[in-house]
Design an enzyme around this catalytic site. Structure first.
Site, mmCIF file in Angstrom:
data_model
loop_
_atom_site.group_PDB
_atom_site.id
_atom_site.type_symbol
_atom_site.label_atom_id
_atom_site.label_comp_id
_atom_site.label_asym_id
_atom_site.label_seq_id
_atom_site.Cartn_x
_atom_site.Cartn_y
_atom_site.Cartn_z
ATOM 1 N N ARG A 140 35.105 -35.541 -31.653
ATOM 2 C CA ARG A 140 34.885 -35.938 -30.723
ATOM 3 C C ARG A 140 35.217 -37.365 -30.807
ATOM 4 O O ARG A 140 35.838 -38.093 -31.449
ATOM 5 C CB ARG A 140 33.023 -36.278 -30.808
ATOM 6 N N HIS A 149 25.294 -40.837 -24.869
ATOM 7 C CA HIS A 149 24.367 -41.332 -26.287
ATOM 8 C C HIS A 149 23.247 -41.850 -24.825
ATOM 9 O O HIS A 149 22.902 -43.522 -25.518
ATOM 10 C CB HIS A 149 24.839 -42.826 -27.202
ATOM 11 N N GLU A 201 28.401 -35.390 -24.104
ATOM 12 C CA GLU A 201 27.224 -35.093 -24.568
ATOM 13 C C GLU A 201 26.552 -36.348 -23.738
ATOM 14 O O GLU A 201 26.410 -37.323 -23.602
ATOM 15 C CB GLU A 201 27.216 -35.464 -26.219
ATOM 16 N N GLU A 224 20.258 -33.532 -28.121
ATOM 17 C CA GLU A 224 19.474 -33.513 -29.786
ATOM 18 C C GLU A 224 18.436 -34.203 -30.051
ATOM 19 O O GLU A 224 18.000 -34.204 -31.358
ATOM 20 C CB GLU A 224 20.900 -34.070 -29.792
ATOM 21 N N ARG A 239 21.772 -29.085 -27.370
ATOM 22 C CA ARG A 239 22.273 -29.525 -29.187
ATOM 23 C C ARG A 239 21.173 -29.708 -29.658
ATOM 24 O O ARG A 239 20.991 -29.346 -30.931
ATOM 25 C CB ARG A 239 21.759 -31.219 -28.021
ATOM 26 N N GLU A 244 28.505 -28.967 -34.466
ATOM 27 C CA GLU A 244 28.937 -30.257 -35.412
ATOM 28 C C GLU A 244 29.065 -30.575 -36.176
ATOM 29 O O GLU A 244 28.133 -30.004 -36.788
ATOM 30 C CB GLU A 244 27.644 -31.347 -34.393
#
Ligand code: EZ4
Ligand code: CO
Length: 405
Positions: A150, A215, A239, A265, A286, A342
């Site tokens: 990443r 993000h 992501e 996430e 995620r 991850e």
């Protein structure tokens, strides 16, 4: 399996470099189980939820009844969902699966379908303060054996970018005291990122898997532009391109690009994903075990995703404890539609407190056959590192408008 009873449960809070919350459940057979209950920046809320509301109701139950106990704390509670609730449920669920696997004297993955693969592909982070340093870091991670990386980078004209640490400290976004405030400029970000990936591909070729985390910092149309412009560089995934509490926002990105999308996430329930999954708006899930209600819930989310050819790509930053990481690796080993995990190596301090049973081998993680999850906590070592409040930062646009971090 013999009938067992839960006799005691304790929450262990420690801070070997950062805060971790661990639930330890004991049984009348001498077997105990561990669950991760760490929610970065909101640790004590989960501790209270567990101690005040869950643990008293757990005592005396048969820990083998993972399904019933999960529903007792989810369906049986009037106030459902939410990060704090689902993290508490996850910790209970993880600890119960740990107990069950230990009681059956088998590694956890055997209860989740056995081995679908021998090893689990992981990705790590590479970041630098500017383009050249970032490219250098990608080279270093590649040398360490990672085949998926990443990439985040400092951006000209922006003081601080997500994913890039200050100085040479290891990545750690939570800071002591009240949240720090950063400033953000989406236009500068959008102008910089495609060029970064062009340079990385030029330097390292097509072999290596590249990922990037937005993000949550784009609107749907900005994310569509970024996805489209990154398309030539064949990312493994993009992501959290948008803050996806608006699931329908992902439609716009899909309309304009075929870049694979990983999301969620910060999600905690299958209901955060229903539109995303059934309309095939994403490619990777995620939501990690620790924030998504544990193994019992994620088995169902993964099964639903598998019907739509969507894979898992669990969050695995170092603010999730090694207990979650170990459990996730069992899960990743067992389910058919695993995609990528991850992984960031923990600092030595963390390894002084937590013992784990997995090892890194050339870009992959392998877990051994220790019964249960195979992770343990050294409570004496944990006591040396008491809790100290820390928070994630806050973000504002350059004019002062509050924005997503
Ligand atoms: O910001 O774990 O993909 N990883 C991430 C992480 C999260 C932190 C939040 O606690 O986005 O770095
Ligand atoms: Co992320």
């Amino acid at each position: 399996m013999e009938k067992m009873k839960i006799t005691e449960a304790r929450v262990i809070v420690c801070s070997p470099g950062r805060n971790f919350v661990t639930l330890k459940i004991f049984t009348d057979q001498g077997i105990y189980g561990l669950g991760d209950a760490t929610l970065n920046g909101r640790e004590k809320a989960v501790v209270t939820y567990l101690e005040e509301y869950c643990i008293p109701a757990l005592l005396g139950r048969d820990p083998g009844n993972t399904e019933d106990i999960w529903h007792y704390f989810y369906s049986g509670v009037y106030w459902k969902r939410g990060a704090i609730t689902m993290t508490a449920i996850a910790a209970i669920d993880m600890a119960l699966w740990d107990i069950k696997a230990k009681a059956l004297n088998t590694p956890l993955y055997n209860l989740l379908g056995g081995k679908s693969r021998d090893r689990v592909m992981v990705y790590t982070h590479a970041y630098g303060k500017h383009l050249m340093e970032t490219i250098e870091k990608v080279g270093q991670e590649k040398e360490r054996g990672y085949c998926a990386i990443r990439i985040q980078s400092g951006i000209p004209g922006i003081d601080h970018t997500y994913g890039v640490t200050e100085g040479n400290k290891p990545y750690e976004p939570a800071q002591r005291g009240i949240p720090r405030e950063y400033s953000w400029d989406t236009a500068k970000y959008l102008n910089f990122i495609p060029g970064l990936f062009a340079e990385v591909r030029k330097a390292f070729g097509e072999e290596i898997h590249l990922l990037h985390d937005v993000h949550h910092r784009c609107t749907p149309v900005e994310a569509a532009r970024l996805a489209k412009e990154l398309e030539p560089y064949h990312l493994f995934w993009l992501e959290d391109p948008v803050s996806a509490e608006l699931q329908e926002g992902l439609r716009l990105i899909r309309k304009h690009s075929v870049i694979p999308i990983a999301i969620g996430e910060v999600f905690n329930s299958v209901y955060d994903y229903t539109t995303l999954i059934t309309e095939q708006l994403i490619d990777y899930i995620r939501m990690p075990l620790v924030h998504g209600g544990g193994i019992t819930h994620l088995l169902k989310v993964a099964a639903m995703a598998s019907v739509y050819h969507i894979q898992t790509g669990f969050h695995g930053a170092t603010d999730l404890s090694p207990v979650n990481m170990a459990a996730a690796l069992h899960f990743d080993t067992a389910i058919h539609n695993f995609g990528l995990q991850e992984y960031m190596p923990y600092p030595d301090l963390v390894q002084e407190v937590f013992r784990t049973n997995y090892r890194f081998e050339k870009g992959y993680m392998v877990i051994d056959d220790t019964p249960g999850i195979g992770a343990d906590i050294d409570e004496e070592a944990a006591q040396k590192y008491p809790y100290s409040a820390a928070c994630l930062p806050v973000n504002r646009k350059t004019d002062g408008t509050l924005f997503y971090w």
